[in-house]
Scaffold this motif. Structure first.
Motif, PDB file in Angstrom:
ATOM      1  N   LYS A  18      13.912  19.578  -8.122  1.00  0.00           N
ATOM      2  CA  LYS A  18      12.946  20.302  -8.959  1.00  0.00           C
ATOM      3  C   LYS A  18      13.528  21.566  -9.598  1.00  0.00           C
ATOM      4  O   LYS A  18      12.822  22.532  -9.856  1.00  0.00           O
ATOM      5  N   GLY A  48      16.192  20.927 -12.080  1.00  0.00           N
ATOM      6  CA  GLY A  48      16.901  20.411 -13.247  1.00  0.00           C
ATOM      7  C   GLY A  48      18.344  20.026 -12.996  1.00  0.00           C
ATOM      8  O   GLY A  48      19.054  19.627 -13.919  1.00  0.00           O
ATOM      9  N   THR A  98      19.168  16.218 -13.725  1.00  0.00           N
ATOM     10  CA  THR A  98      19.215  15.973 -15.166  1.00  0.00           C
ATOM     11  C   THR A  98      20.504  16.533 -15.760  1.00  0.00           C
ATOM     12  O   THR A  98      21.173  15.867 -16.569  1.00  0.00           O
ATOM     13  N   GLU A  99      20.887  17.720 -15.348  1.00  0.00           N
ATOM     14  CA  GLU A  99      22.106  18.354 -15.851  1.00  0.00           C
ATOM     15  C   GLU A  99      23.347  17.524 -15.485  1.00  0.00           C
ATOM     16  O   GLU A  99      24.218  17.283 -16.331  1.00  0.00           O
ATOM     17  N   ALA A 136      23.253  14.056 -17.336  1.00  0.00           N
ATOM     18  CA  ALA A 136      23.568  14.215 -18.759  1.00  0.00           C
ATOM     19  C   ALA A 136      25.072  14.346 -18.963  1.00  0.00           C
ATOM     20  O   ALA A 136      25.639  13.806 -19.923  1.00  0.00           O
ATOM     21  N   GLU A 152      10.697  10.822  -9.448  1.00  0.00           N
ATOM     22  CA  GLU A 152      11.670  11.864  -9.803  1.00  0.00           C
ATOM     23  C   GLU A 152      12.880  11.253 -10.511  1.00  0.00           C
ATOM     24  O   GLU A 152      13.366  11.781 -11.504  1.00  0.00           O
ATOM     25  N   ARG A 179      12.043  10.215 -14.056  1.00  0.00           N
ATOM     26  CA  ARG A 179      11.974  11.360 -14.971  1.00  0.00           C
ATOM     27  C   ARG A 179      13.363  11.804 -15.402  1.00  0.00           C
ATOM     28  O   ARG A 179      13.565  12.168 -16.557  1.00  0.00           O
ATOM     29  N   VAL A 180      14.322  11.776 -14.493  1.00  0.00           N
ATOM     30  CA  VAL A 180      15.688  12.152 -14.855  1.00  0.00           C
ATOM     31  C   VAL A 180      16.214  11.189 -15.919  1.00  0.00           C
ATOM     32  O   VAL A 180      16.754  11.614 -16.944  1.00  0.00           O
ATOM     33  N   GLU A 214      14.578   9.384 -18.026  1.00  0.00           N
ATOM     34  CA  GLU A 214      13.874   9.605 -19.296  1.00  0.00           C
ATOM     35  C   GLU A 214      14.334  10.894 -19.972  1.00  0.00           C
ATOM     36  O   GLU A 214      14.498  10.933 -21.192  1.00  0.00           O
ATOM     37  N   ARG A 215      14.585  11.952 -19.187  1.00  0.00           N
ATOM     38  CA  ARG A 215      15.017  13.234 -19.760  1.00  0.00           C
ATOM     39  C   ARG A 215      16.367  13.132 -20.454  1.00  0.00           C
ATOM     40  O   ARG A 215      16.641  13.890 -21.371  1.00  0.00           O
ATOM     41  N   ILE A 216      17.222  12.209 -20.013  1.00  0.00           N
ATOM     42  CA  ILE A 216      18.530  12.083 -20.675  1.00  0.00           C
ATOM     43  C   ILE A 216      18.506  11.004 -21.762  1.00  0.00           C
ATOM     44  O   ILE A 216      19.549  10.593 -22.249  1.00  0.00           O
TER      45      ILE A 216
END
Length: 171
Positions: free
Chosen positions: A104, A106, A109-110, A113, A138, A141-142, A144-146
């Motif tokens: 939670k 980021g 995701t970082e 990416a 969770e 979401r990662v 989807e975020r990338i």
């Protein structure tokens, strides 16, 4: 050969070394991590050692494998990410797992990416796939975020998995 150590704004990703076997094992046996990543099985040190050996072989042959994720400020190991062969796919899939105290924020995701960037810019892949257990919101979401989009669901070993894919942009 690419330099396998990557830095992001807050993280350093470095290939897992032999002397870091215990650290990698601790990640895989953490109840939070193993719940989805290991089908809730407690992996033995030998299983993780075999995975580490395969990762080192992959780095030598293909410039990818498993990276430990460290925070840049205090160099705390907070998880792992990488590219790994699953489900007879012809190309490795994105994999990532964080220890619960690092979620939670980021970080996943970082790290994901940066691996995606490596896939397209350094390894020359045209697409990247990832999968997660359907209830693992969770991880979804990662992906989807990338920029990954859900492409299919499959039952694998009795578990419903969701597959995601992102294609290299044509620019």
């Amino acid at each position: 050969m690419i330099n396998p150590v990557f830095e992001t704004q807050r993280l350093q990703l470095s290939p897992v070394l032999e002397e870091e076997l215990d650290v990698l094992h601790k990640i895989f046996i953490d109840p939070y991590v193993r719940r989805y990543l290991c089908d809730d099985e407690d992996w033995s040190l030998q299983q993780v050692e075999e995975m580490l050996s395969e990762s080192q072989k992959l780095f030598n042959e293909k410039n990818f494998g498993l990276w430990l994720i460290r925070t840049r400020d205090n160099e705390e190991i907070i998880g792992m990410t990488g590219l790994w062969y699953f489900f007879e796919e012809e190309q490795p899939q994105l994999v990532y797992a964080l220890l619960p105290q690092a979620t939670k924020k980021g970080y996943a995701t970082e790290a994901a990416a940066r691996i995606l960037e490596c896939c397209f810019d350094e390894l020359g892949y045209q697409y990247l796939v990832a999968s997660c257990d359907r209830p693992n919101l969770e991880s979804r979401r990662v992906a989807e975020r990338i920029g990954m989009k859900e492409v299919e669901e499959r039952i694998v070993n009795g578990n419903p998995l969701t597959f995601f894919k992102v294609e290299r942009s044509k620019t």
